[in-house]
Design a protein around this motif. Structure first.
Motif, PDB file in Angstrom:
ATOM      1  N   LYS A  47       0.839  -1.206   0.000  1.00 29.51           N
ATOM      2  CA  LYS A  47       0.000   0.000   0.000  1.00 29.51           C
ATOM      3  C   LYS A  47       0.879   1.263   0.000  1.00 29.51           C
ATOM      4  N   PHE A  48       0.728   2.057  -1.041  1.00 24.00           N
ATOM      5  CA  PHE A  48       1.604   3.213  -1.240  1.00 24.00           C
ATOM      6  C   PHE A  48       0.820   4.519  -1.193  1.00 24.00           C
ATOM      7  N   ALA A  49       1.296   5.451  -0.378  1.00 26.91           N
ATOM      8  CA  ALA A  49       0.716   6.796  -0.319  1.00 26.91           C
ATOM      9  C   ALA A  49       1.785   7.746  -0.862  1.00 26.91           C
ATOM     10  N   ILE A  50       1.539   8.317  -2.029  1.00 24.05           N
ATOM     11  CA  ILE A  50       2.591   9.080  -2.706  1.00 24.05           C
ATOM     12  C   ILE A  50       2.168  10.532  -2.873  1.00 24.05           C
ATOM     13  N   LEU A  51       3.005  11.448  -2.358  1.00 25.61           N
ATOM     14  CA  LEU A  51       2.768  12.874  -2.623  1.00 25.61           C
ATOM     15  C   LEU A  51       3.456  13.203  -3.940  1.00 25.61           C
ATOM     16  N   ASN A  52       2.762  13.840  -4.863  1.00 26.34           N
ATOM     17  CA  ASN A  52       3.477  14.229  -6.074  1.00 26.34           C
ATOM     18  C   ASN A  52       4.391  15.412  -5.752  1.00 26.34           C
ATOM     19  N   VAL A  53       5.171  15.859  -6.746  1.00 29.09           N
ATOM     20  CA  VAL A  53       6.183  16.889  -6.469  1.00 29.09           C
ATOM     21  C   VAL A  53       5.513  18.254  -6.373  1.00 29.09           C
ATOM     22  N   GLY A  54       5.862  19.002  -5.359  1.00 32.23           N
ATOM     23  CA  GLY A  54       5.252  20.309  -5.103  1.00 32.23           C
ATOM     24  C   GLY A  54       5.723  21.376  -6.087  1.00 32.23           C
ATOM     25  N   PRO A  55       5.076  22.555  -6.027  1.00 30.02           N
ATOM     26  CA  PRO A  55       5.364  23.640  -6.979  1.00 30.02           C
ATOM     27  C   PRO A  55       6.582  24.458  -6.558  1.00 30.02           C
ATOM     28  N   ARG A  56       7.764  23.831  -6.522  1.00 25.58           N
ATOM     29  CA  ARG A  56       8.941  24.481  -5.936  1.00 25.58           C
ATOM     30  C   ARG A  56       9.207  25.865  -6.551  1.00 25.58           C
ATOM     31  N   GLY A  57       8.921  26.011  -7.853  1.00 23.79           N
ATOM     32  CA  GLY A  57       9.216  27.270  -8.525  1.00 23.79           C
ATOM     33  C   GLY A  57       8.390  28.448  -8.052  1.00 23.79           C
ATOM     34  N   CYS A  58       7.344  28.195  -7.260  1.00 24.86           N
ATOM     35  CA  CYS A  58       6.520  29.285  -6.713  1.00 24.86           C
ATOM     36  C   CYS A  58       6.743  29.450  -5.221  1.00 24.86           C
ATOM     37  N   GLN A  59       7.653  28.678  -4.653  1.00 22.19           N
ATOM     38  CA  GLN A  59       7.867  28.775  -3.205  1.00 22.19           C
ATOM     39  C   GLN A  59       8.835  29.924  -2.908  1.00 22.19           C
ATOM     40  N   PRO A  60       8.709  30.544  -1.734  1.00 19.99           N
ATOM     41  CA  PRO A  60       9.471  31.769  -1.467  1.00 19.99           C
ATOM     42  C   PRO A  60      10.980  31.635  -1.716  1.00 19.99           C
ATOM     43  N   ALA A  61      11.579  30.488  -1.373  1.00 18.46           N
ATOM     44  CA  ALA A  61      13.034  30.367  -1.544  1.00 18.46           C
ATOM     45  C   ALA A  61      13.428  30.395  -3.019  1.00 18.46           C
ATOM     46  N   ALA A  62      12.639  29.744  -3.867  1.00 18.63           N
ATOM     47  CA  ALA A  62      12.962  29.747  -5.299  1.00 18.63           C
ATOM     48  C   ALA A  62      12.759  31.144  -5.870  1.00 18.63           C
ATOM     49  N   ARG A  63      11.667  31.797  -5.482  1.00 23.16           N
ATOM     50  CA  ARG A  63      11.393  33.146  -6.003  1.00 23.16           C
ATOM     51  C   ARG A  63      12.450  34.136  -5.533  1.00 23.16           C
ATOM     52  N   GLN A  64      12.929  33.950  -4.326  1.00 26.20           N
ATOM     53  CA  GLN A  64      13.961  34.848  -3.808  1.00 26.20           C
ATOM     54  C   GLN A  64      15.293  34.602  -4.521  1.00 26.20           C
ATOM     55  N   SER A  65      15.684  33.337  -4.660  1.00 18.50           N
ATOM     56  CA  SER A  65      17.012  33.100  -5.228  1.00 18.50           C
ATOM     57  C   SER A  65      17.035  33.454  -6.717  1.00 18.50           C
ATOM     58  N   GLU A  66      15.878  33.447  -7.370  1.00 18.09           N
ATOM     59  CA  GLU A  66      15.865  33.837  -8.783  1.00 18.09           C
ATOM     60  C   GLU A  66      15.396  35.281  -8.979  1.00 18.09           C
ATOM     61  N   ASP A  67      15.211  35.992  -7.854  1.00 22.72           N
ATOM     62  CA  ASP A  67      14.871  37.409  -7.905  1.00 22.72           C
ATOM     63  C   ASP A  67      13.578  37.662  -8.695  1.00 22.72           C
ATOM     64  N   LEU A  68      12.557  36.859  -8.452  1.00 29.53           N
ATOM     65  CA  LEU A  68      11.289  36.976  -9.175  1.00 29.53           C
ATOM     66  C   LEU A  68      10.337  37.906  -8.426  1.00 29.53           C
ATOM     67  N   ARG A  69       9.629  38.750  -9.173  1.00 32.11           N
ATOM     68  CA  ARG A  69       8.733  39.756  -8.578  1.00 32.11           C
ATOM     69  C   ARG A  69       7.276  39.450  -8.894  1.00 32.11           C
TER      70      ARG A  69
END
Ligand SMILES: *[C@@H]1O[C@H](CO)[C@@H](O)[C@H](O)[C@H]1NC(C)=O
Ligand SMILES: *[C@@H]1O[C@H](CO)[C@@H](O)[C@H](O)[C@H]1NC(C)=O
Ligand SMILES: *[C@@H]1O[C@H](CO)[C@@H](O)[C@H](O)[C@H]1NC(C)=O
Ligand SMILES: *[C@@H]1O[C@H](CO)[C@@H](O)[C@H](O)[C@H]1NC(C)=O
Length: 381
Positions: free
Chosen positions: A215-237
């Motif tokens: 029995k497998f409970a699998i979380l798919n991959v989250g929206p990392r590109g919209c998370q604060p750390a990704a937006r900060q390191s890529e300087d997204l506004r």
């Protein structure tokens, strides 16, 4: 629990119920499954409850065993990358188990399951070579399977393994590695990486199956590109997100769902639930107020443009009320964020977790398994 908090939780749940869940029952939250079900946990910092505390000489960035992690619920840093409990802690409580202990914690008892997850881990060891990769987590599970057989006998050990739920959350670190290291990758190279990811993840699931998992409970991959750390390191506004990683992750999630569904027809007794972590977390980021949050762009703890870097490492600032924030640090939800995700994966309708939600998956009878030959975990480099 204070009355005001109860009222708030009730309002929030009623709201979520009306929005997303056709048949939620508040009584369900204290219910327990008909029989004892252990949980074995694999993946990255979304699930890690402290394994990395025990890895020698690891960079401080892969650990959360310092203030203010853990400040709200445990009142000390446990190694969890949030201010309190994780999704897997809430699920453990729902099924009447204590929190599932980290594999590396000395003297643990496997009866209720083991948490193998390691912050920073990816499907590929390259993502962060210092931490416990998914492949290493699998060989650690094999070690536990062996000691189970020694301690409770072959038959009981197989029963425990076949009735257990195997939960996985992994992949975000691989995509971070890819976008950081191959900024100019062609479409073809991106697609090849996605295919290898999905192929290797599917192999991992098959290998667990061969070791007795059903029995497998699998979380798919989250929206990392919209998370604060990704937006900060890529300087997204503004509303900008890192679209390259989002596109790759969308392809990954859809190919992985297909591959896992195919396993169901090939492997007898194989049962699964895929939780749409991507869609729900993205919706929470875009509409924080719908979920009871004031802030989803800035993290509660850290420094920089979105307060999203290096929580707990000077210089950093800590928000007064984490309850108002979706993210505790730049990558990880606050405990209230995790609680909502856990409730939705547990009780959600098929657009959130399918073909079963986690509650239904835990309740399924697992068919008895016959392991005809001893399965060997392949040797990894
Ligand atoms: C610890 O890590 C540092 C930096 O990565 C490395 O230079 C050193 O050799 C490591 N020490 C041990 C004992 O592994
Ligand atoms: C593990 O816990 C179970 C249930 O609490 C208990 O019956 C068992 O003896 C424990 N095993 C060990 C090795 O301590
Ligand atoms: C990617 O392309 C940009 C612009 O064409 C170039 O400046 C940069 O060096 C390239 N990066 C890598 C890692 O090849
Ligand atoms: C796993 O990934 C490697 C690349 O790291 C790739 O060569 C291999 O084909 C992948 N396995 C599957 C089953 O896709």
């Amino acid at each position: 629990m204070a009355a005001s908090k109860l009222t708030f939780n009730f309002l929030l749940l009623s709201f979520l119920a009306s929005l997303l869940i056709p048949e939620i029952s508040l009584c369900d939250h204290s219910r327990q499954p008909k029989r004892h079900v252990a949980m074995f946990l694999f993946g990255d910092s979304i699930f890690d409850a402290g394994n990395n505390n025990y890895i020698n000489n690891i960079s401080v960035f892969y650990r959360a065993n310092y203030w203010p992690y853990g400040e709200t619920f445990f009142h000390f840093p446990t190694g969890r990358f949030t201010n309190g409990r994780l999704i897997v802690d809430f699920i453990a409580t729902k099924i009447g188990l204590p929190f599932v202990p980290p594999y590396l914690q000395p003297g643990i008892n496997f009866t209720n399951g083991v948490n193998f997850a390691s912050a920073g881990a990816g499907v590929f060891p390259l993502a962060n070579p210092e931490v416990i990769s998914l492949r290493m987590q699998l060989s650690n599970f094999k070690n536990v399977a062996i000691s189970m057989e020694e301690q409770i006998g072959d038959k009981e050990a197989k029963k425990l393994r076949s009735q257990a739920v195997y939960a996985t959350c992994v992949g975000a670190n691989d995509y971070t590695y890819f976008v950081d290291n191959y900024p100019n990758a062609t479409q073809l190279e991106q697609d090849e990486f996605v295919n290898n990811m999905v192929g290797n993840l599917t192999d991992f699931v098959k290998e667990l199956y061969n070791l007795g998992a059903r029995k497998f409970a699998i979380l798919n991959v989250g929206p990392r590109g919209c998370q604060p750390a990704a937006r900060q390191s890529e300087d997204l506004r503004g509303d900008e997100c890192d679209e390259v990683s989002l596109e790759m992750i969308k392809k990954h999630n859809s190919a992985a769902s297909k591959a896992i569904k195919e396993l169901e027809s090939k492997l007898s007794g194989f049962k699964y639930s895929i939780a749409d972590f991507y869609t729900i977390l993205l919706d929470m980021i875009k509409h924080p107020k719908d979920y009871g949050f004031k802030e989803s762009r800035y993290s509660c703890c850290g420094h920089g443009m979105y307060n999203a870097a290096h929580c707990g490492i000077e210089p950093y600032t800590l928000c007064k009320n984490p309850r108002e924030y979706l993210f505790f640090d730049g990558w990880h939800p606050t405990e209230p964020g995790y609680r909502i995700l856990a409730d939705l994966f547990w009780n959600g309708k098929p657009s959130i977790a399918a073909p079963y939600n986690f509650r239904q998956l835990f309740d399924l009878e697992s068919t008895p398994i016959i392991l005809s030959e001893e399965y060997e975990v392949p040797h990894y480099e």
